[in-house]
Design an enzyme around this catalytic site. Structure first.
Site, PDB file in Angstrom:
ATOM      1  N   GLY A  37      -6.248  -0.364  -7.879  1.00 56.60           N
ATOM      2  CA  GLY A  37      -6.779  -0.212  -6.530  1.00 56.60           C
ATOM      3  C   GLY A  37      -7.328   1.167  -6.222  1.00 56.60           C
ATOM      4  CB  VAL A  44      -7.341   4.311  -1.768  1.00 57.60           C
ATOM      5  CG1 VAL A  44      -6.227   3.273  -1.717  1.00 57.60           C
ATOM      6  CG2 VAL A  44      -6.841   5.609  -2.399  1.00 57.60           C
ATOM      7  CB  CYS A  45      -9.233  -1.021  -2.859  1.00 55.91           C
ATOM      8  SG  CYS A  45      -9.662  -2.612  -2.135  1.00 55.91           S
ATOM      9  CD  GLN A  46      -4.901   2.700   2.999  1.00 53.57           C
ATOM     10  OE1 GLN A  46      -5.550   3.733   2.846  1.00 53.57           O
ATOM     11  NE2 GLN A  46      -3.655   2.706   3.411  1.00 53.57           N
ATOM     12  CD  GLN A  70      -3.971  -0.173  -2.354  1.00 51.51           C
ATOM     13  OE1 GLN A  70      -4.192   0.100  -1.189  1.00 51.51           O
ATOM     14  NE2 GLN A  70      -4.921  -0.248  -3.250  1.00 51.51           N
TER      15      GLN A  70
END
Length: 112
Positions: A37, A44-46, A70
């Protein structure tokens, strides 16, 4: 707090725009991490911090808690590195070995 990242400390940057809280903060990992992620540039894939999902009542502590969750438990729906995600799903022992080695090489010692 969970393997394979619990042996090191990771630096990140939380950047607030002048329009905060109407716009989400940007989270960037400054310590390289082998994680599905997080891309090589530290993005960051948030979803919580995307414009589509941002709620102006969200507090910074919630963003940090979501980030830590995460990092501790990679979510296959939050992927920026499909190759690493595939490795995590298909060869978890290899993923863990690589992530532990990457942590050993790049992370800082954890504070006591």
């Amino acid at each position: 707090n969970n393997p394979p990242y619990n042996t090191g400390a990771f630096r990140f940057e939380l950047t607030f725009s002048p329009n905060h809280p109407l716009e989400p903060p940007r989270v960037t990992l400054r310590t390289p991490i082998y994680h599905p992620g997080v891309d090589p540039e530290g993005r960051v894939c948030q979803p919580l911090t995307t414009h589509a999902h941002w709620d102006h009542t969200t507090r910074a502590i919630q963003v940090l808690q979501d980030l830590l969750l995460q990092l501790d438990s990679p979510d296959p729906r939050r992927v920026l590195r499909p190759d690493v995600a595939r490795e995590l799903q298909e060869r978890p022992e290899e993923f863990r070995r690589r992530a532990e080695e990457h942590t050993r090489l790049h992370a800082e010692p954890r504070p006591d």
